[in-house]
Each structure stands twice: as structure tokens, then as C-alpha cells.
Scaffold this motif. Structure first.
Motif, PDB file in Angstrom:
ATOM      1  N   PHE A 197      39.717  46.605  44.014  1.00  0.00           N
ATOM      2  CA  PHE A 197      39.929  46.974  42.814  1.00  0.00           C
ATOM      3  C   PHE A 197      38.672  46.934  41.712  1.00  0.00           C
ATOM      4  O   PHE A 197      38.141  45.798  41.896  1.00  0.00           O
ATOM      5  CB  PHE A 197      40.958  46.184  41.993  1.00  0.00           C
ATOM      6  CG  PHE A 197      41.477  46.179  40.663  1.00  0.00           C
ATOM      7  CD1 PHE A 197      42.193  47.358  40.088  1.00  0.00           C
ATOM      8  CD2 PHE A 197      40.789  45.486  39.627  1.00  0.00           C
ATOM      9  CE1 PHE A 197      42.182  47.607  38.839  1.00  0.00           C
ATOM     10  CE2 PHE A 197      40.905  45.597  38.192  1.00  0.00           C
ATOM     11  CZ  PHE A 197      41.808  46.672  37.986  1.00  0.00           C
ATOM     12  N   SER A 207      36.972  41.869  38.217  1.00  0.00           N
ATOM     13  CA  SER A 207      37.630  42.666  39.332  1.00  0.00           C
ATOM     14  C   SER A 207      38.149  41.980  40.450  1.00  0.00           C
ATOM     15  O   SER A 207      39.305  41.922  40.943  1.00  0.00           O
ATOM     16  CB  SER A 207      36.768  43.906  39.496  1.00  0.00           C
ATOM     17  OG  SER A 207      36.339  44.739  38.530  1.00  0.00           O
ATOM     18  N   ILE A 249      41.240  39.729  39.309  1.00  0.00           N
ATOM     19  CA  ILE A 249      42.418  40.573  39.189  1.00  0.00           C
ATOM     20  C   ILE A 249      42.902  40.800  40.897  1.00  0.00           C
ATOM     21  O   ILE A 249      44.101  40.852  40.951  1.00  0.00           O
ATOM     22  CB  ILE A 249      42.224  41.920  38.569  1.00  0.00           C
ATOM     23  CG1 ILE A 249      42.146  41.354  36.892  1.00  0.00           C
ATOM     24  CG2 ILE A 249      43.443  42.747  38.811  1.00  0.00           C
ATOM     25  CD1 ILE A 249      41.419  42.519  36.300  1.00  0.00           C
ATOM     26  N   PHE A 250      41.930  41.173  41.705  1.00  0.00           N
ATOM     27  CA  PHE A 250      42.310  41.479  42.981  1.00  0.00           C
ATOM     28  C   PHE A 250      43.027  40.561  43.892  1.00  0.00           C
ATOM     29  O   PHE A 250      43.791  40.369  44.452  1.00  0.00           O
ATOM     30  CB  PHE A 250      40.941  41.928  43.784  1.00  0.00           C
ATOM     31  CG  PHE A 250      41.286  42.237  45.154  1.00  0.00           C
ATOM     32  CD1 PHE A 250      41.548  43.707  45.575  1.00  0.00           C
ATOM     33  CD2 PHE A 250      41.210  41.283  46.186  1.00  0.00           C
ATOM     34  CE1 PHE A 250      41.982  43.966  46.732  1.00  0.00           C
ATOM     35  CE2 PHE A 250      41.222  41.693  47.706  1.00  0.00           C
ATOM     36  CZ  PHE A 250      41.746  43.187  47.701  1.00  0.00           C
ATOM     37  N   ASN A 299      44.542  37.572  42.295  1.00  0.00           N
ATOM     38  CA  ASN A 299      45.756  37.485  41.534  1.00  0.00           C
ATOM     39  C   ASN A 299      46.864  38.586  42.256  1.00  0.00           C
ATOM     40  O   ASN A 299      48.100  38.188  42.600  1.00  0.00           O
ATOM     41  CB  ASN A 299      45.790  37.247  40.177  1.00  0.00           C
ATOM     42  CG  ASN A 299      45.249  36.180  39.929  1.00  0.00           C
ATOM     43  OD1 ASN A 299      45.624  34.956  40.227  1.00  0.00           O
ATOM     44  ND2 ASN A 299      44.200  35.937  38.930  1.00  0.00           N
ATOM     45  N   ARG A 300      46.553  39.843  42.042  1.00  0.00           N
ATOM     46  CA  ARG A 300      47.483  40.969  42.486  1.00  0.00           C
ATOM     47  C   ARG A 300      48.073  40.857  43.994  1.00  0.00           C
ATOM     48  O   ARG A 300      48.952  41.160  44.205  1.00  0.00           O
ATOM     49  CB  ARG A 300      46.592  42.291  42.305  1.00  0.00           C
ATOM     50  CG  ARG A 300      47.492  43.435  42.277  1.00  0.00           C
ATOM     51  CD  ARG A 300      46.922  44.618  42.189  1.00  0.00           C
ATOM     52  NE  ARG A 300      45.992  45.086  43.245  1.00  0.00           N
ATOM     53  CZ  ARG A 300      44.967  45.859  43.083  1.00  0.00           C
ATOM     54  NH1 ARG A 300      45.008  46.800  42.243  1.00  0.00           N
ATOM     55  NH2 ARG A 300      44.162  46.309  44.226  1.00  0.00           N
ATOM     56  N   ASN A 301      47.055  40.402  44.735  1.00  0.00           N
ATOM     57  CA  ASN A 301      47.221  40.668  46.145  1.00  0.00           C
ATOM     58  C   ASN A 301      47.757  39.094  46.695  1.00  0.00           C
ATOM     59  O   ASN A 301      48.014  39.002  47.933  1.00  0.00           O
ATOM     60  CB  ASN A 301      46.220  40.929  46.918  1.00  0.00           C
ATOM     61  CG  ASN A 301      45.760  42.325  46.741  1.00  0.00           C
ATOM     62  OD1 ASN A 301      46.647  43.370  47.040  1.00  0.00           O
ATOM     63  ND2 ASN A 301      44.660  42.905  46.166  1.00  0.00           N
ATOM     64  N   GLY A 302      47.653  38.168  45.666  1.00  0.00           N
ATOM     65  CA  GLY A 302      48.259  36.680  46.449  1.00  0.00           C
ATOM     66  C   GLY A 302      47.341  36.026  47.253  1.00  0.00           C
ATOM     67  O   GLY A 302      47.888  35.403  48.295  1.00  0.00           O
ATOM     68  N   TRP A 315      37.648  31.857  36.715  1.00  0.00           N
ATOM     69  CA  TRP A 315      39.047  31.711  36.416  1.00  0.00           C
ATOM     70  C   TRP A 315      39.628  30.433  35.692  1.00  0.00           C
ATOM     71  O   TRP A 315      40.051  30.428  34.785  1.00  0.00           O
ATOM     72  CB  TRP A 315      39.725  32.148  37.649  1.00  0.00           C
ATOM     73  CG  TRP A 315      41.281  31.888  37.472  1.00  0.00           C
ATOM     74  CD1 TRP A 315      42.043  32.964  36.997  1.00  0.00           C
ATOM     75  CD2 TRP A 315      42.142  30.744  37.660  1.00  0.00           C
ATOM     76  NE1 TRP A 315      43.361  32.242  36.914  1.00  0.00           N
ATOM     77  CE2 TRP A 315      43.413  31.212  37.425  1.00  0.00           C
ATOM     78  CE3 TRP A 315      41.948  29.569  38.488  1.00  0.00           C
ATOM     79  CZ2 TRP A 315      44.355  30.309  37.785  1.00  0.00           C
ATOM     80  CZ3 TRP A 315      42.881  28.468  38.534  1.00  0.00           C
ATOM     81  CH2 TRP A 315      44.017  29.074  38.268  1.00  0.00           C
TER      82      TRP A 315
END
Length: 98
Positions: free
Chosen positions: A5, A35, A38-39, A41-44, A64
């Protein structure tokens, strides 16, 4: 991983006003680090499982943690949400209420 991402130029332009001022030495590439965050967190994923394209996992975690403690991410989300029309709270029940 080919499904990485990356924030677009337009997305970065919307987020930049929320970035804290850099003190001392310059920060590493904001686009790359955000990026990556986000990647993750989005994918755990665990921080150490971050793809190498985002840089060292410790850098992602440190940014973070530091920005979370300062409320930077909360300010970003509140600011971005404020710019989008919904003036009321919309709630969806988690189970059928009859």
C-alpha cells in the motif's frame, strides 16, 4: 509482497497539515513510513513482519508510538472526518433487535 500500500500525492497533501514540526534531524520519508504503518494495521501484522520496502520495522513502530502518544493520528482522523458531510451519528446494531 506485490500488494503493498502506498499513499498517493493527494492523500499525502491532505495529511501533511497534521504532521508535527520536525525538531533536530529530519524525519525519514513520511510517505514510506505512514504507508507502512497503514499496511501493518490493515493486514494485522506484527511490526517485525513489515515488508522491507517500508524500511526498518523499528522505524515504523517508533513513529506509530510517538505520534499515537501525541495524539497525531487521532487529530488526522478527526480532521479528515470533519470534512465529510455526515453531521449525525449512524449506528448499526450488532444483532437483530426485535
Amino acid at each position: 509482497m506485490s500488494d503493498l500500500f502506498w499513499l498517493s500525492d493527494a492523500q499525502m497533501a491532505r495529511l501533511e497539515p497534521y504532521f508535527p514540526k520536525s525538531h533536530g534531524k529530519p524525519r525519514v520519508d513520511d510517505r514510506r513510513v505512514l504507508s507502512g504503518i497503514i499496511f501493518i494495521n490493515r493486514n494485522g501484522l506484527r511490526w517485525r513482519d513489515a515488508p522491507k520496502e517500508y524500511g526498518p520495522h523499528k522505524t515504523l513502530y517508533n513513529r506509530w508510538k510517538r505520534w499515537s502518544d501525541k495524539g497525531i493520528f487521532a487529530q488526522m482522523l478527526a480532521g479528515l472526518a470533519a470534512g465529510h458531510g455526515e453531521k449525525t451519528t449512524v449506528m448499526i446494531p450488532s444483532r437483530d433487535i426485535t
